[in-house]
Structures are given as C-alpha cells and as structure tokens.
Scaffold this motif. Structure first.
Motif, mmCIF file in Angstrom:
data_model
loop_
_atom_site.group_PDB
_atom_site.id
_atom_site.type_symbol
_atom_site.label_atom_id
_atom_site.label_comp_id
_atom_site.label_asym_id
_atom_site.label_seq_id
_atom_site.Cartn_x
_atom_site.Cartn_y
_atom_site.Cartn_z
ATOM 1 N N LEU A 138 0.827 -1.210 0.000
ATOM 2 C CA LEU A 138 0.000 0.000 0.000
ATOM 3 C C LEU A 138 0.865 1.265 0.000
ATOM 4 N N TYR A 139 2.024 1.203 0.642
ATOM 5 C CA TYR A 139 2.955 2.351 0.601
ATOM 6 C C TYR A 139 3.326 2.674 -0.839
ATOM 7 N N VAL A 140 3.786 1.670 -1.585
ATOM 8 C CA VAL A 140 4.264 1.986 -2.942
ATOM 9 C C VAL A 140 3.114 2.372 -3.867
ATOM 10 N N LEU A 141 1.902 1.898 -3.547
ATOM 11 C CA LEU A 141 0.741 2.283 -4.358
ATOM 12 C C LEU A 141 0.250 3.685 -3.994
ATOM 13 N N GLY A 142 0.866 4.306 -3.001
ATOM 14 C CA GLY A 142 0.466 5.666 -2.621
ATOM 15 C C GLY A 142 -0.877 5.721 -1.915
ATOM 16 N N ALA A 143 -1.200 4.689 -1.139
ATOM 17 C CA ALA A 143 -2.525 4.593 -0.521
ATOM 18 C C ALA A 143 -2.741 5.656 0.550
ATOM 19 N N GLU A 144 -3.994 6.056 0.686
ATOM 20 C CA GLU A 144 -4.410 6.910 1.795
ATOM 21 C C GLU A 144 -5.469 6.169 2.604
ATOM 22 N N LEU A 145 -5.603 6.560 3.859
ATOM 23 C CA LEU A 145 -6.546 5.887 4.743
ATOM 24 C C LEU A 145 -7.601 6.867 5.226
ATOM 25 N N SER A 146 -8.819 6.381 5.382
ATOM 26 C CA SER A 146 -9.862 7.183 6.010
ATOM 27 C C SER A 146 -10.202 6.585 7.357
ATOM 28 N N THR A 147 -10.373 7.469 8.340
ATOM 29 C CA THR A 147 -10.776 7.008 9.669
ATOM 30 C C THR A 147 -11.961 7.833 10.131
ATOM 31 N N GLN A 148 -12.645 7.322 11.131
ATOM 32 C CA GLN A 148 -13.737 8.070 11.731
ATOM 33 C C GLN A 148 -13.579 8.101 13.247
ATOM 34 N N SER A 149 -13.682 9.297 13.829
ATOM 35 C CA SER A 149 -13.703 9.448 15.286
ATOM 36 C C SER A 149 -14.960 10.226 15.620
ATOM 37 N N GLY A 150 -15.889 9.607 16.302
ATOM 38 C CA GLY A 150 -17.165 10.280 16.529
ATOM 39 C C GLY A 150 -17.795 10.599 15.185
ATOM 40 N N GLU A 151 -18.077 11.863 14.959
ATOM 41 C CA GLU A 151 -18.655 12.228 13.656
ATOM 42 C C GLU A 151 -17.600 12.789 12.715
ATOM 43 N N GLU A 152 -16.381 12.858 13.198
ATOM 44 C CA GLU A 152 -15.305 13.476 12.430
ATOM 45 C C GLU A 152 -14.597 12.445 11.567
ATOM 46 N N SER A 153 -14.367 12.794 10.296
ATOM 47 C CA SER A 153 -13.612 11.906 9.405
ATOM 48 C C SER A 153 -12.225 12.483 9.166
#
Lengths: 205, 327
Positions: B168-183
């Motif tokens: 995933l590093y070499v593919l340039g991946a990004e991650l989405s997370t959620q905390s409460g209502e905040e993304s």
C-alpha cells in the motif's frame, strides 16, 4: 422485545442478540463514555456473563448459552458436544479446528462464537448422510489419507471447500494452496492430495 | 483469556465513542484473540466492528483507483478480478502470501495493517518486555533476535508484521478514519509512529478512531508493481524480509520507482533515495543490485540476524526484476 428465534424472519443477528439478555446502553450515557457523548439507544452491550444464542450448525438450529469470550470451537465442542473439530494449537496455526462458515473454511478457534450467529456452520459431523460417508470422507478412507487421524476432520473440511471451489477438479497447485492451512504431523499430505483428486466432483458436495 | 463485555454498535459513531483505554476494536479478531489468549492484553470491552461488515467490506473502483473497505477480507483482495493488472500486482501478491486460506477468509485488510508485532518477547506475558510495558529494556537487543529489526537503533527491536502495508505504501494509498462524527484522511505512512519507540503504540490511531477505508489512487500508464517476501515456511508464517516496489516503465526504461521494505524495522521502511537511483535507467539486474545495496546501506544487524540484510537485498532485487519484467 419478544421474539421467536426459530422464526427465520426474526433470525437476524442484531435482533436475536437484542432479544437475548442484552443491556441497553442508554443508562450508561454520561457515566462511562468519554466526551459526554450521546449514544444511540440501538447499540447494545453483552455483559461478561453467559448469554443464550442460536447457532445454525449442520442444517439445524442449536440453542446454547455461552460467554462472550467463547470461541466457536469451544462452543461446538463443549456446549454442543460436536467434538469432531479438534483443538490442537488454538492459535489458527494448524487447521485441526477448521469448519465451514457459509461454505468457506475458517479456524473455529480464532472466531468468536458470537460472530458466527448469522452464518451457516458446517462441521465434520455434518458431512455424512446417516451411515453413508460423504464422498470426500470415503476418498480419504480409500486412499488411506491418514495415520493418527487427529488432523483429519480439519483436512476433510478444507478438502471439501477446495473441491467445491475448483469444480471438483483442482490442479495440484490449487490443492496445495487450499490445503496449506492444515498441518499433518504424520506427513500424509501426498495421500490427502490423492484423495481430493479421487473424490472428483462429488468431493465438493 | 479473561472475560470481556461485547459492545455491539449500531453505527460507526457509537463504536468510536465507546473506544477508550480499556476497550479494543475487534474486526475478525484473528490477531486480537491471539493476544487475549496469551493475556498480554486484557480489555474490559471488545467493540465489534463486524457489525459493519456490509458497509465496510468491498473493493470499489474509484477515479481509476479503488476504495477498499477496511473489513474486506484478505481472500477477497487476493482473488479480486479488479486488481488483476500489473499495476496492482503487489497488493494481490501480498494478500496471496498472507497466513493460510482459513485466515485469509476471515482476516481483514484493516486487521492486517493494525496487527501487532510478532516479537516473541512482546507476545508472551512471561517476558519483561519494554514495549509491552512489563520491563525496563528490550530483551531482543541481547536475546533471541534472529527475526528482529536490522534498521533499529531505537529502544525496541520489533519488526512490523503487515505484508499488505509495504504494498500500500508503494501504491500511494491513503486511509480514512472516523472518530465520533469526524472523518480524517491521511497517507498510509501516518498510520505508523514517526519515531517507533518502545513506548509508542504500533499505530497512530486514537482510542476512538476507526479505520474505515483504504484508498488507492489511479496508476499512471506504464505502472507495474511487485511484492516479494522471504520466510521460513511456505504457509502460516510472517516474513523475515519483504519488499514492495512500483516502477513506471517505458519499454526497458524506468521513468520512476518506489520501494518499501517490510519486516526489517518497527515500521514499513520507504526507501526514497534508493528508488531515485532507478529513474532514467534501463532495467538490469546490475542496477537492481546497486539499488538493493543502497536500500540496506544503513542496516545494522543484531547478533543473530545479519542474514536478513543479504536476504532482504535479494528479495528486493527479485521484486524489482518481477515488476520490470526481467523475471
């Protein structure tokens, strides 16, 4: 909420768990939760005690009472007396506990029983029809694909899934890949591979 | 394992808000149950993210790349027809080599990225491990360290166990997370601590933060990737060394490259300087040998793991050869 768990219309995981002894979380708001957050009342908590659940095992609904920490393997062996699935490493490393969850092989030792509530579970006990062995079991007998036999229930479950996945005629590479999560200390692998080939299309029944 | 209460969240916000120091998020639970059985963690509450399987599992094409739900099984990645092209090969190869068929059927992409190190000192409560909060110093420094870090000059010799992370590093991946209502959305490198000290958690997510999606951007024309790892067993084993590479090729010429090493340090290790040596060169094993030497130039072995440096170079050369089509 009252419900009849044997009614398939009611047999959703959430609905059933809510019907069982589940505490609503509304009462905990403001005491345990950080940030003073409001939680939706439809979330629920199963406490550390025992809870009644229903598992669909080998085509029938089985009711049992288990703790949240019970693995599927312990539930099968200790609560339902289905001791065909073996507890060997208890860490997902040997495959002796392999069962099918909705047709796919998984390690029942690394699966919480509560996570299997919605799934069709097939164990080694569910393969034979009365006294008639499943074709994969028969192939294991005919090819002498076991010595001590302790890994065999898990081997057979993975073998059935392998046969099914590849339409009854898996290549040797496919067999080796699909069987790579099952360890046999007697080293009967070549005969296991032969049995899977010999079972043919019926092996994935 | 100790008893725990099981929280069944109705929605991701509820799950997030229930997080805290005595609670652990659970996906399939494959690595978590291992830790609970060894009693190296004894949480009061497990928060069951599998309640969101319908929403957070799936590989969805998105602007030439993919949005992958964090609960997507390793098997679904390994067998995905959408990921069949050479530009995504590293991800598929990493998924195919993970654990066993049984674990791939159940284990999730998010769980693979967030699993804990396999260091045997951390994994047994009997050992006074610094990283586990049970002792004053890292036992691997002078102990049994044949699988440990060759890049570590910090106070913990753990290695990162995820084989999907380098891909995933070499593919340039990004991650989405959620905390409460905040993304939140951030590059995968930010999932891991900048300075992976013993006192640091192995990931940077807060107690209330749930990994929801992995985003893979579109690949430019000529992209080819590969993932190779070395290990002692062909099945159910973690890597002794690993390398993921991305090359943008035009004929035999390499326009640009990316490299990320796995299993050699507490974090996945991107090797930007070594990768720069690829740009503008024709693919050759001689070039790949020089690049591999550069990637491991700063490696420092412990008493029992010097082998990992030469092995790691070979694995990286192999990955480059596969991605470039030389092999």
């Amino acid at each position: 909420m009252t419900m009849n768990p044997s009614d398939p219309a009611n047999f959703s995981r959430r609905a059933f768990l809510k019907g069982a002894s589940v505490a609503a979380v509304g009462s905990r708001v403001g005491t345990e939760f950080s940030k003073g957050a409001e939680l939706d009342k439809s979330s629920s908590i199963l406490d550390k005690g025992s809870h009644p659940i229903t598992l669909q095992v080998n085509g029938s609904k089985r009711e049992l009472k288990i703790e949240t920490r019970s693995t599927l393997l312990d539930a099968l062996r200790d609560s339902l007396d289905l001791t065909g699935s073996k507890k060997v490493c208890d860490r997902g490393a040997c495959g002796a506990c392999t069962v099918l969850l909705d047709g796919e092989p998984v390690n029942s030792c690394m699966t919480l029983a509560f996570d299997a509530v919605d799934a069709e579970i097939t164990t080694i006990e569910g393969l034979a029809r009365g006294d008639e062995l499943h074709p994969m079991q028969q192939a294991f007998v005919e090819e002498d694909a076991l010595q001590c036999g302790f890994c065999t229930p898990g081997m057979v479950m993975s073998a059935v899934a392998c046969s099914k996945r590849h339409g009854g005629s898996p290549s040797m590479d496919q067999i080796k890949n699909d069987m790579s999560g099952n360890i046999c200390r007697c080293g009967t692998y070549p005969r296991v591979f032969k049995a899977i080939q010999a079972a043919g299309k019926e092996g994935g029944r | 394992m100790h008893s725990f209460e099981l929280f069944l969240p109705d929605n991701i916000k509820d799950a997030s808000l229930r997080g805290g120091p005595n609670a652990v998020f659970k996906a399939a639970g494959t690595d978590l149950l291992d830790r609970l059985k060894e009693r190296i963690e004894n949480p009061e509450t497990l928060i069951n993210l599998l309640e969101f399987k319908k929403d957070l599992a799936g590989i969805n094409p998105q602007a030439g790349g993919f949005d992958i739900g964090s609960l997507t099984s390793i098997h679904d990645i390994a067998s995905s027809a959408s990921l069949a092209g050479p530009e995504w090969r590293a991800l598929k190869q990493a998924a195919e080599t993970t654990a066993t068929p049984q674990i791939r059927n159940r284990g999730t992409l998010g769980g693979n990225l967030l699993q804990k190190t396999r260091c045997w000192y951390l994994r047994s409560e009997a050992f006074k491990c610094l990283h586990g909060g049970r002792g004053p110093s890292c036992l691997a420094v002078d102990g049994e360290n044949r699988y440990h870090s060759v890049m570590g000059t910090l106070d913990c010799m753990r290695v990162h166990p995820s084989n999907l992370a380098p891909a995933l590093y070499v593919l340039g991946a990004e991650l989405s997370t959620q905390s409460g209502e905040e993304s939140n959305r951030f590059p995968i490198a930010e999932l891991y601590p900048e300075l992976p000290l013993a006192s640091e958690a192995e990931h940077t997510l807060s107690d209330n933060e749930i990994l929801t999606h992995i985003h893979i951007p579109a690949a430019v024309t000529g992209t080819s990737t590969a993932y190779v790892e070395s290990r002692e067993k062909l099945s159910f084993d973690w890597a002794t060394t690993a390398a993921a590479v991305l090359l943008v090729m035009k004929g035999k010429a390499i326009l640009s490259g990316r490299i990320c090493l796995g299993a050699v340090a507490p974090n996945p290790i991107p090797c930007d300087q070594a990768a720069e040596m690829l740009a503008g060169q024709d693919a050759s094993m001689e070039l790949f040998g020089k690049v591999a030497a550069a990637a491991y130039a700063k490696a420092v072995p412990l008493a029992q793991n010097e082998y990992k440096i030469e092995l790691g170079k070979a694995v990286l050369r192999d990955a480059l050869a596969q991605a470039s089509g030389l092999r």
